[in-house]
Design a protein around this motif. Structure first.
Motif, PDB file in Angstrom:
ATOM      1  N   ASP A  69       0.845  -1.191   0.000  1.00 10.36           N
ATOM      2  CA  ASP A  69       0.000   0.000   0.000  1.00 10.36           C
ATOM      3  C   ASP A  69       0.886   1.249   0.000  1.00 10.36           C
ATOM      4  O   ASP A  69       1.782   1.387   0.840  1.00 10.36           O
ATOM      5  CB  ASP A  69      -0.907  -0.007   1.234  1.00 10.36           C
ATOM      6  CG  ASP A  69      -1.929   1.107   1.214  1.00 10.36           C
ATOM      7  OD1 ASP A  69      -1.526   2.295   1.193  1.00 10.36           O
ATOM      8  OD2 ASP A  69      -3.134   0.797   1.223  1.00 10.36           O
ATOM      9  N   LEU A 100       0.085  -5.910   1.145  1.00  8.39           N
ATOM     10  CA  LEU A 100      -1.296  -6.316   0.893  1.00  8.39           C
ATOM     11  C   LEU A 100      -1.399  -7.751   0.396  1.00  8.39           C
ATOM     12  O   LEU A 100      -2.471  -8.339   0.421  1.00  8.39           O
ATOM     13  CB  LEU A 100      -1.939  -5.365  -0.119  1.00  8.39           C
ATOM     14  CG  LEU A 100      -2.011  -3.906   0.325  1.00  8.39           C
ATOM     15  CD1 LEU A 100      -2.512  -3.021  -0.809  1.00  8.39           C
ATOM     16  CD2 LEU A 100      -2.892  -3.762   1.558  1.00  8.39           C
ATOM     17  N   TRP A 111      -5.995  -7.452 -11.097  1.00  5.52           N
ATOM     18  CA  TRP A 111      -4.994  -8.240 -10.390  1.00  5.52           C
ATOM     19  C   TRP A 111      -5.669  -9.066  -9.307  1.00  5.52           C
ATOM     20  O   TRP A 111      -6.499  -8.556  -8.552  1.00  5.52           O
ATOM     21  CB  TRP A 111      -3.963  -7.343  -9.724  1.00  5.52           C
ATOM     22  CG  TRP A 111      -3.091  -6.566 -10.653  1.00  5.52           C
ATOM     23  CD1 TRP A 111      -3.162  -6.476 -12.007  1.00  5.52           C
ATOM     24  CD2 TRP A 111      -1.997  -5.738 -10.265  1.00  5.52           C
ATOM     25  NE1 TRP A 111      -2.182  -5.657 -12.492  1.00  5.52           N
ATOM     26  CE2 TRP A 111      -1.449  -5.186 -11.439  1.00  5.52           C
ATOM     27  CE3 TRP A 111      -1.434  -5.415  -9.045  1.00  5.52           C
ATOM     28  CZ2 TRP A 111      -0.362  -4.331 -11.422  1.00  5.52           C
ATOM     29  CZ3 TRP A 111      -0.353  -4.562  -9.031  1.00  5.52           C
ATOM     30  CH2 TRP A 111       0.178  -4.031 -10.204  1.00  5.52           C
ATOM     31  N   TYR A 170      -8.043 -10.955  -3.212  1.00  6.70           N
ATOM     32  CA  TYR A 170      -8.612  -9.623  -3.402  1.00  6.70           C
ATOM     33  C   TYR A 170      -8.447  -9.250  -4.865  1.00  6.70           C
ATOM     34  O   TYR A 170      -7.417  -9.549  -5.477  1.00  6.70           O
ATOM     35  CB  TYR A 170      -7.882  -8.601  -2.516  1.00  6.70           C
ATOM     36  CG  TYR A 170      -7.939  -8.950  -1.047  1.00  6.70           C
ATOM     37  CD1 TYR A 170      -8.983  -8.505  -0.256  1.00  6.70           C
ATOM     38  CD2 TYR A 170      -6.941  -9.726  -0.469  1.00  6.70           C
ATOM     39  CE1 TYR A 170      -9.046  -8.825   1.102  1.00  6.70           C
ATOM     40  CE2 TYR A 170      -6.993 -10.050   0.883  1.00  6.70           C
ATOM     41  CZ  TYR A 170      -8.042  -9.602   1.653  1.00  6.70           C
ATOM     42  OH  TYR A 170      -8.093  -9.932   2.982  1.00  6.70           O
ATOM     43  N   LEU A 180      -8.064  -6.311  -7.550  1.00 11.85           N
ATOM     44  CA  LEU A 180      -7.692  -4.909  -7.674  1.00 11.85           C
ATOM     45  C   LEU A 180      -7.682  -4.515  -9.147  1.00 11.85           C
ATOM     46  O   LEU A 180      -6.963  -5.119  -9.947  1.00 11.85           O
ATOM     47  CB  LEU A 180      -6.295  -4.680  -7.078  1.00 11.85           C
ATOM     48  CG  LEU A 180      -5.761  -3.256  -7.166  1.00 11.85           C
ATOM     49  CD1 LEU A 180      -6.441  -2.379  -6.119  1.00 11.85           C
ATOM     50  CD2 LEU A 180      -4.258  -3.240  -6.982  1.00 11.85           C
ATOM     51  N   CYS A 196      -5.140   3.310  -9.201  1.00  8.68           N
ATOM     52  CA  CYS A 196      -4.734   2.298  -8.208  1.00  8.68           C
ATOM     53  C   CYS A 196      -3.258   1.916  -8.284  1.00  8.68           C
ATOM     54  O   CYS A 196      -2.632   1.672  -7.254  1.00  8.68           O
ATOM     55  CB  CYS A 196      -5.570   1.033  -8.373  1.00  8.68           C
ATOM     56  SG  CYS A 196      -7.302   1.244  -7.952  1.00  8.68           S
ATOM     57  N   VAL A 250       0.641   0.137  -4.697  1.00  6.85           N
ATOM     58  CA  VAL A 250      -0.710   0.466  -5.155  1.00  6.85           C
ATOM     59  C   VAL A 250      -1.404   1.392  -4.162  1.00  6.85           C
ATOM     60  O   VAL A 250      -1.004   1.513  -3.008  1.00  6.85           O
ATOM     61  CB  VAL A 250      -1.563  -0.815  -5.349  1.00  6.85           C
ATOM     62  CG1 VAL A 250      -0.914  -1.764  -6.346  1.00  6.85           C
ATOM     63  CG2 VAL A 250      -1.823  -1.529  -4.031  1.00  6.85           C
ATOM     64  N   ARG A 251      -2.448   2.017  -4.650  1.00  7.48           N
ATOM     65  CA  ARG A 251      -3.335   2.826  -3.812  1.00  7.48           C
ATOM     66  C   ARG A 251      -4.741   2.268  -4.078  1.00  7.48           C
ATOM     67  O   ARG A 251      -5.437   2.712  -4.985  1.00  7.48           O
ATOM     68  CB  ARG A 251      -3.229   4.298  -4.189  1.00  7.48           C
ATOM     69  CG  ARG A 251      -3.992   5.208  -3.257  1.00  7.48           C
ATOM     70  CD  ARG A 251      -3.609   6.682  -3.434  1.00  7.48           C
ATOM     71  NE  ARG A 251      -2.309   6.941  -2.799  1.00  7.48           N
ATOM     72  CZ  ARG A 251      -1.215   7.344  -3.463  1.00  7.48           C
ATOM     73  NH1 ARG A 251      -1.235   7.549  -4.747  1.00  7.48           N
ATOM     74  NH2 ARG A 251      -0.085   7.569  -2.800  1.00  7.48           N
ATOM     75  N   PRO A 252      -5.147   1.257  -3.283  1.00 10.71           N
ATOM     76  CA  PRO A 252      -6.412   0.580  -3.571  1.00 10.71           C
ATOM     77  C   PRO A 252      -7.641   1.461  -3.350  1.00 10.71           C
ATOM     78  O   PRO A 252      -7.624   2.378  -2.529  1.00 10.71           O
ATOM     79  CB  PRO A 252      -6.423  -0.602  -2.600  1.00 10.71           C
ATOM     80  CG  PRO A 252      -5.450  -0.265  -1.542  1.00 10.71           C
ATOM     81  CD  PRO A 252      -4.471   0.707  -2.125  1.00 10.71           C
ATOM     82  N   ILE A 265     -11.647  -2.452  -0.965  1.00 10.63           N
ATOM     83  CA  ILE A 265     -11.091  -3.648  -1.589  1.00 10.63           C
ATOM     84  C   ILE A 265     -10.366  -4.526  -0.564  1.00 10.63           C
ATOM     85  O   ILE A 265     -10.563  -5.733  -0.525  1.00 10.63           O
ATOM     86  CB  ILE A 265     -10.155  -3.276  -2.758  1.00 10.63           C
ATOM     87  CG1 ILE A 265     -10.968  -2.713  -3.907  1.00 10.63           C
ATOM     88  CG2 ILE A 265      -9.355  -4.515  -3.221  1.00 10.63           C
ATOM     89  CD1 ILE A 265     -10.175  -2.294  -5.114  1.00 10.63           C
ATOM     90  N   PHE A 266      -9.560  -3.943   0.288  1.00  7.65           N
ATOM     91  CA  PHE A 266      -8.801  -4.704   1.270  1.00  7.65           C
ATOM     92  C   PHE A 266      -9.339  -4.562   2.693  1.00  7.65           C
ATOM     93  O   PHE A 266      -8.751  -5.072   3.623  1.00  7.65           O
ATOM     94  CB  PHE A 266      -7.319  -4.296   1.243  1.00  7.65           C
ATOM     95  CG  PHE A 266      -6.620  -4.746  -0.002  1.00  7.65           C
ATOM     96  CD1 PHE A 266      -6.089  -6.023  -0.100  1.00  7.65           C
ATOM     97  CD2 PHE A 266      -6.500  -3.909  -1.096  1.00  7.65           C
ATOM     98  CE1 PHE A 266      -5.445  -6.457  -1.247  1.00  7.65           C
ATOM     99  CE2 PHE A 266      -5.856  -4.323  -2.248  1.00  7.65           C
ATOM    100  CZ  PHE A 266      -5.334  -5.612  -2.321  1.00  7.65           C
TER     101      PHE A 266
END
Length: 169
Positions: free
Chosen positions: A106, A113, A128, A137, A139, A145, A158-160, A164-165
């Motif tokens: 993250d 993650l 992904w 998960y 993504l 993202c 990543v910047r979800p 999502i998480f």
């Protein structure tokens, strides 16, 4: 994770009587596979491509030394490979096969993650499949993202999207 050979398609049939093989390509387009003049039937087993043409959603290949339908049929089911050295991508692009196994972190929290296990093409964008602690998960691989990918180091930042998480609404 950077690999020596990239899987680019699977031989699925024979075309005609001159040893042409029909390949289900795993490239972005059939034309992408047609650019290469050398492929591999197995690691360290190169074969010259004499001719390559898109054929619908497949690619027809004429490989050196494969001149009969019987010779072509014997190759059915083989996954064709491309040497990573022969593959050229624009800066900032990577092969999906090299993304598999990358650790995902993250960008804001630095938390790991999970690991990329698979990538699905949805038409609009890739997705992904990131696994952590037995959970998967999904993504979206969109600019909002994906902050950075370094297949040499086996990492992605990543910047979800919210939720999502975590279980946030």
């Amino acid at each position: 994770m950077k690999v020596k050979y990239l899987q680019v398609g699977k031989i699925v049939g024979v075309h005609g009587i001159k040893g042409l093989i029909k390949v289900q390509h795993w490239c972005d387009t059939p034309a992408d596979l047609c650019r290469y003049k050398r492929l591999y039937l197995a690691e360290d087993k190169p074969i010259a491509v004499e001719r390559a043409v898109p054929h619908g959603n497949m690619v027809l290949l004429k490989l050196k030394g494969i001149d009969t339908p019987q010779q072509a049929q014997a190759l059915r089911g083989i996954v064709l490979r491309l040497s990573r050295e022969d593959a050229v991508l624009p800066e900032g692009r990577y092969f999906i096969e090299e993304l598999i196994g990358c650790q995902v972190t993250d960008a804001d929290t630095g938390l790991v993650l999970g690991t990329v296990q698979d990538v699905s093409a949805t038409g609009a964008n890739d997705v992904w499949h990131i696994e952590k602690d037995g959970r998967t998960y999904l993504l979206p691989a969109i600019d909002e993202c994906i902050v950075s990918v370094d297949v040499e180091k086996g990492s992605a930042v990543v910047r979800p999207l919210k939720g999502i998480f975590d279980d946030e609404d």
